[in-house]
Design an enzyme around this catalytic site. Structure first.
Site, short mmCIF file in Angstrom:
data_model
loop_
_atom_site.label_atom_id
_atom_site.label_comp_id
_atom_site.label_asym_id
_atom_site.label_seq_id
_atom_site.Cartn_x
_atom_site.Cartn_y
_atom_site.Cartn_z
N CYS A 1 0.82 -1.21 0.00
CA CYS A 1 0.00 0.00 0.00
C CYS A 1 0.86 1.26 0.00
O CYS A 1 0.43 2.30 -0.51
CB CYS A 1 -0.95 0.01 1.19
SG CYS A 1 -0.12 -0.13 2.78
N HIS B 1 -0.92 0.58 6.97
CA HIS B 1 -1.67 1.02 5.78
C HIS B 1 -1.44 2.49 5.47
O HIS B 1 -1.41 3.34 6.36
CB HIS B 1 -3.17 0.78 5.96
CG HIS B 1 -3.94 1.06 4.71
ND1 HIS B 1 -3.75 0.35 3.55
CD2 HIS B 1 -4.88 2.00 4.42
CE1 HIS B 1 -4.55 0.82 2.60
NE2 HIS B 1 -5.23 1.83 3.11
N ASN C 1 -7.49 5.84 -1.86
CA ASN C 1 -7.17 4.68 -1.03
C ASN C 1 -7.15 3.40 -1.89
O ASN C 1 -8.13 3.09 -2.58
CB ASN C 1 -8.22 4.55 0.08
CG ASN C 1 -7.88 3.50 1.11
OD1 ASN C 1 -6.96 2.70 0.91
ND2 ASN C 1 -8.61 3.50 2.20
#
Length: 292
Positions: free
Chosen positions: A19, A124, A139
């Site tokens: 991520c 994250h 996201n």
């Protein structure tokens, strides 16, 4: 006349635990970095730390302990440290500063005047960026792809991330021109992106990062009620009646509806807005009845 080129948003969906790579590429709007590039940054940072510690002696406990463990900048799953993220961003002549830094008072007061934010919770990372005057939540774990955020709602959105214990960083400087290569990402027409997500995008994300909950769009009613309750709790006013709470929710929802209508290039038609408003009023009426 030349045909006008359609506006697109570059977005990388979640792959494994990368991520951090996705967040930076989504910020830069193109496949600027690969997992291998981030690994090289992590190795370089580790080597810099080793040299600094070696200057104090290679037989010290700190140095021997440092040499005995794996890199502190990447784990076996592919999660990279904040130092790696910062280095990747500063390598392209951008600045990254915590929103809580005293110099960021202006950004906290008027976040819509900034160009981008990158946020972190545990392992994250996610990016919120302005593209052609419109804010997007990029996201990588969003099930329905990116969604727009109105200028008026941006501050509340960041506030919610902070309440969810996200660390928020302001990105400043001149963003590089988007790359045309697709890489591991998707190029999505802005006309397909709304406050509800991206038309035609639905998939299961890979990896174990739980970033979808904080980044997923909610209905105006859900967002308004949630924001209102949290605001009351923070101010110690939880004794206020349910009726006052719902009145505040209506006000917040009206502000959000007006904002999304002026800032969202793919906003719904007036007829649809009326339908949603009627549904909102019915839901609020039911809620008031239950509270009596």
């Amino acid at each position: 006349k030349k045909a006008s080129r359609r506006m697109e948003v570059y977005w990388e969906p979640q792959k494994a635990a990368f991520c951090g790579v996705h967040a930076v590429n989504n910020l830069l709007q193109g496949p600027f970095y690969s997992e291998w590039d981030f690994s090289q940054i992590a190795l370089a940072l580790t080597e810099e730390e080793r040299k600094l510690m070696a200057e104090r002696g290679t037989q010290t406990n700190d140095y021997l302990t440092f040499m005995a463990k794996d890199s502190t900048h990447v784990d076996e799953s592919g999660n990279f440290s904040i130092e790696v993220i910062k280095k990747a961003i500063t390598n392209v002549s951008l600045e990254i500063t915590s929103l809580e830094h005293p110099r960021m008072k202006g950004a906290k007061k008027d976040p819509h005047k900034e160009i981008a934010f990158i946020c972190n919770l545990a392992n994250h990372w996610l990016t919120i960026r302005k593209i052609a005057g419109v804010w997007y939540n990029l996201n990588s774990t969003l099930r329905h792809g990116p969604h727009t955020i109105s200028d008026l709602y941006l501050g509340a959105f960041l506030q919610q991330l902070a309440l969810d214990n996200y660390s928020i960083f302001v990105v400043q400087g001149r963003l590089p021109d988007p790359l045309q290569e697709k890489g591991n990402g998707m190029r999505l027409p802005t006309t397909k992106i709304s406050t509800k997500g991206t038309e035609g995008v639905e998939f299961k994300t890979e990896g174990k990062n739980n970033g979808d909950q904080a980044g997923a769009p909610k209905s105006d009613l859900e967002r308004a009620l949630e924001m209102s309750r949290q605001d009351l709790e923070r101010k110690g006013s939880i004794e206020q009646s349910e009726e006052d709470l719902i009145k505040r929710a209506i006000e917040l929802s009206k502000i959000e509806t007006e904002g999304s209508g002026t800032n969202n290039p793919a906003s719904s038609s007036a007829g649809q807005a009326c339908i949603e408003d009627d549904e909102l009023q019915r839901a609020l009426a039911l809620s008031m009845q239950e509270g009596q």
